[in-house]
Design a protein around this motif. Structure first.
Motif, PDB file in Angstrom:
ATOM      1  N   UNK A   1      -2.917  -2.513  -8.930  1.00  0.00           N
ATOM      2  CA  UNK A   1      -3.700  -1.161  -9.276  1.00  0.00           C
ATOM      3  C   UNK A   1      -2.450  -0.900 -10.578  1.00  0.00           C
TER       4      UNK A   1
ATOM      5  N   UNK B   1      -6.726 -14.158   0.278  1.00  0.00           N
ATOM      6  CA  UNK B   1      -7.258 -12.666  -0.318  1.00  0.00           C
ATOM      7  C   UNK B   1      -8.699 -12.045   0.129  1.00  0.00           C
ATOM      8  N   UNK B   2      -8.677 -11.024   1.488  1.00  0.00           N
ATOM      9  CA  UNK B   2      -9.821 -10.813   1.492  1.00  0.00           C
ATOM     10  C   UNK B   2      -9.894 -10.638   3.332  1.00  0.00           C
ATOM     11  N   UNK B   3      -9.028 -11.985   3.557  1.00  0.00           N
ATOM     12  CA  UNK B   3      -8.989 -11.929   4.822  1.00  0.00           C
ATOM     13  C   UNK B   3      -7.808 -10.722   5.814  1.00  0.00           C
TER      14      UNK B   3
ATOM     15  N   UNK C   1      -2.011 -10.738  -7.922  1.00  0.00           N
ATOM     16  CA  UNK C   1      -3.923 -10.982  -8.539  1.00  0.00           C
ATOM     17  C   UNK C   1      -4.266  -9.418  -8.250  1.00  0.00           C
ATOM     18  N   UNK C   2      -3.406  -8.595  -7.954  1.00  0.00           N
ATOM     19  CA  UNK C   2      -4.267  -7.102  -7.868  1.00  0.00           C
ATOM     20  C   UNK C   2      -2.450  -6.933  -8.488  1.00  0.00           C
TER      21      UNK C   2
ATOM     22  N   UNK D   1      -5.749  -8.457   7.343  1.00  0.00           N
ATOM     23  CA  UNK D   1      -4.624  -7.957   6.962  1.00  0.00           C
ATOM     24  C   UNK D   1      -4.309  -7.703   8.198  1.00  0.00           C
TER      25      UNK D   1
ATOM     26  N   UNK E   1       0.705  -1.029  -0.005  1.00  0.00           N
ATOM     27  CA  UNK E   1      -0.259  -0.231  -0.383  1.00  0.00           C
ATOM     28  C   UNK E   1       1.090   1.120   0.018  1.00  0.00           C
TER      29      UNK E   1
END
Lengths: 112, 110
Positions: free
Chosen positions: A58, A97-99, A55-56, A101, A35
């Motif tokens: 941006x 992914x998505x859990x 997977x990401x 962080x 980030x």
């Protein structure tokens, strides 16, 4: 025990240089993230890797290149640094992914 | 479009006063929302998530789908609550990435 660690903590460099920031997690997580937190504290995801697979991705300048040698590491390499790259960069990891962080302490990059 | 809005950049309250940090979201599916907190010189950490319906450090947040809000509340603020608070939305799909709001700095005055 440090769960997510980043090195260096501070990085001051000149425009045009190439630098790397390293991130390691000892949680056994499958997913890692980078980030960017700008001067206004706005936090935005840049990249994410799951089991060494991107997977990401941006909309980030291609001067930024993440590299994941194994699922415990996600390094960020930045070429031709610009003034606007000055920010705090946070690494994070999650079991999947998505859990939830877990964040590293951040690396404050200052480009002069 | 998936978006998280935190309208207040700074919220200043006195110790013992109630706190409400606002968060609104825009998401077409069933949202999953979180509050993350960053204390001074510390790393960002998860405070709570709406699916847990938990109270952490006296904070609660209720998902209001009608108002598309997930406001963070605490009845009596403490000085140690001073921090940067981020509301986050988990976007669906293969990536399940988190979309963060711009953050609200909570300053609790003595």
């Amino acid at each position: 025990d440090t769960a997510v660690s980043q090195t260096p903590k501070y990085l001051v460099t000149q425009m045009g240089n190439d630098k790397s920031i390293k991130c390691e997690q000892n949680l056994g997580h499958d997913t890692m993230y980078w980030y960017k937190q700008d001067s206004k504290k706005f936090l935005k995801i840049m990249f994410s890797y799951n089991n060494k697979e991107l997977i990401i991705n941006e909309t980030v300048p291609n001067r930024f290149s993440p590299k994941s040698p194994d699922k415990a590491h996600l390094n960020l390499h930045i070429n031709s640094l610009e003034l606007g790259d000055s920010a705090v960069y946070f690494c994070a990891s999650s079991q999947e992914a998505g859990s939830k962080q877990y964040f590293g302490p951040g690396t404050r990059l200052t480009v002069t | 479009a998936q978006r998280v809005t935190q309208p207040e950049k700074l919220l200043s309250v006195f110790k013992g006063a109630p706190v409400e940090l606002k968060c609104n979201y825009s998401y077409s599916g069933s949202p999953e929302l979180f509050w993350y907190v960053q204390y001074s010189r510390q790393r960002l950490q998860l405070l709570l998530r709406h699916i847990s319906r938990e109270s952490i450090k006296g904070f609660t947040a209720d998902l209001n789908k009608g108002e598309t809000s997930f406001h963070l509340k605490k009845p009596f603020a403490q000085e140690e609550d001073s921090a940067m608070y981020y509301c986050a939305l988990k976007a669906g799909g293969a990536t399940n990435k988190l979309i963060f709001g711009t953050g609200t700095l909570l300053a609790v005055q003595p």
